[in-house]
Design an enzyme around this catalytic site. Structure first.
Site, PDB file in Angstrom:
ATOM      1  CB  CYS A  39      18.734  86.312  17.643  1.00  0.00           C
ATOM      2  SG  CYS A  39      19.327  84.690  18.226  1.00  0.00           S
ATOM      3  CB  CYS A  99      20.831  83.341  21.614  1.00  0.00           C
ATOM      4  SG  CYS A  99      20.788  83.683  20.134  1.00  0.00           S
ATOM      5  CG  HIS A 107      32.293  74.586  18.754  1.00  0.00           C
ATOM      6  ND1 HIS A 107      33.667  74.102  19.105  1.00  0.00           N
ATOM      7  CD2 HIS A 107      32.232  76.056  18.942  1.00  0.00           C
ATOM      8  CE1 HIS A 107      34.205  75.322  19.272  1.00  0.00           C
ATOM      9  NE2 HIS A 107      33.337  76.315  19.327  1.00  0.00           N
TER      10      HIS A 107
END
Ligand SMILES: O=C(NO)c1ccc(C(=O)N2CCn3c(-c4ccccc4)cnc3C2)s1
Ligand SMILES: [Zn+2]
Length: 390
Positions: free
Chosen positions: A23, A25, A136
């Protein structure tokens, strides 16, 4: 994703496929490797069963999120959709999401799987280590690297598939979980309690007002312990102990949940820079908070990783939580924190939320008088009161 649980059996199964998912990110993937390494090194791995992850289905994602959000982040191939898509820019943004749809769906599916097994009694409790914070994300909005709200989706699946009547979600991530709050804002069967840095709305992402209590049938089932006063001084163990003693645990016991889900972010842990929290809650304190929540729902507690970015602090705190989950007595907290009174700003913040919530929760009405006591002195007063009553 890793889901570890305190299984009734001690079989170890781990999905090494997850580690292959590179990943890119922004370092979230590093967290999983560091955490798994720590669980191996400290010997907790062999006290747990690693539950195999799975991809969430479209239907599971749609139980919380809008079709547009789900399709944007999972690609259009799996579903012919009747909705009119937003601009091509939106589609490009989604397709450029640095984290693949597979990883996002695996995170959600792993949390659902673990929650179902704990709620169903197959597993005693669990911890789901997933790549991104999800709290969120609301019905139709992503925010702050949250794309799918794993905890909220797991709660919905517990309601829909196991008919769980009452679910408590405790969110101790230093950021407010606006998405989770919004998703259950009118639902009296899901009590959301968040402890977060608020600073009168000036800290990311600006919401989490203590006056937001839920609406319609959900009024009274949203509790925001919103810390204000900046970092003068940073909130630490004494403040979180006071919050659990006067707000979280009294309301949680009064609600008497069937299952407890925890948005277990560790960015309130000591060592995080001011931009990512700046508080100084100790790892041992997180272990203590986990132990307290295990008093509820006959111990049916599932922790889900949210934030937490300083790897050593993150791993220390997570280790303390998993140690509590497998039944080890939490290490005693620093004496200094046990005898220290919560700071002035914390007392004011707690008085605010106690005043608001006293309308809905009988158990907190007496807490205003003791909110400024240290943990040790509050325990002494409680014991003295109990003896007098005998
Ligand atoms: O923890 C959160 N919500 O609970 C966050 C939402 C958005 C946050 C934010 O400000 N950033 C995302 C994480 N981040 C980081 C990371 C540092 C280490 C690993 C992964 C991310 C550095 N700077 C940031 C900015 S934290
Ligand atoms: Zn956070």
């Amino acid at each position: 994703q890793i889901s570890v649980s305190h299984a009734l059996s001690h079989r170890l199964v781990f999905d090494y496929q997850m580690l292959k998912h590179v990943c890119d990110c922004g370092g979230y993937g590093d967290r999983i490797v560091s955490i798994w390494t720590r669980l191996l090194e400290c010997g907790l791995r062999n006290q747990c069963k690693a539950v195999k992850g799975r991809l969430a289905t479209f239907e599971e994602l749609l139980s919380v999120h809008s079709e547009e959000l789900v399709c944007l982040y999972t690609g259009l191939s799996e579903r012919t959709s009747s909705i009119a898509y937003r601009s091509q820019t939106d589609l490009d943004t989604a397709s450029n999401t640095s984290c693949s749809a597979e990883i996002l769906k695996m995170a959600v599916g792993s949390v659902i799987e673990l929650a179902l097994r704990v709620a169903g009694g197959e597993l005693r409790n669990g911890f789901a280590v997933v790549t991104h914070p999800g709290h969120h994300a609301s019905h139709s909005q992503t925010c702050g690297s949250s794309i799918f709200n794993s905890v909220a989706i797991a709660a919905k699946q517990l309601q829909e598939r196991l008919k769980v009547k009452k679910i408590l979600i405790v969110d101790w991530d230093v950021h407010h979980g606006y998405g989770t709050e919004e998703i259950f804002y009118t639902d009296p069967s899901v009590l959301y309690i968040s402890l977060h840095r608020y600073d009168n709305g000036s800290f990311f992402c600006g919401n989490g007002q203590p006056t937001r209590v839920g609406s319609d049938r959900g009024e009274g089932y949203n509790v925001n312990v919103a810390w204000s006063g900046g970092l003068s001084p940073p909130m630490g163990d004494a403040e979180y102990l006071a919050a659990f003693r006067t707000v979280v645990m009294p309301i949680a016991h009064e609600f008497s949940p069937d299952v407890v889900l925890v948005s277990a972010g560790f960015d309130a842990a000591e060592g995080h820079p001011e931009s990512l929290g700046g508080y100084r809650v100790s790892a041992k304190c997180f272990g203590f908070l986990t132990r307290k929540l295990m008093e509820l729902a006959e111990g049916r507690v599932v922790l889900v990783l949210e934030g937490g970015y300083v790897l050593t602090s993150l791993c220390d705190a997570l280790q303390a939580c998993v140690s509590a989950l497998v039944g080890n007595e939490p290490e005693p907290l620093a004496e200094m924190e046990l005898v220290r009174k919560p700071c002035f700003n914390a007392v004011e913040s707690l008085k605010t939320v106690l005043h608001v919530q006293s309308r809905y929760w009988r158990s907190v009405r007496s807490m205003v008088d003791t909110v400024s006591l240290s943990y040790v002195n509050a325990e002494r007063r409680y014991s003295a009161g109990t003896e007098a009553a005998l």
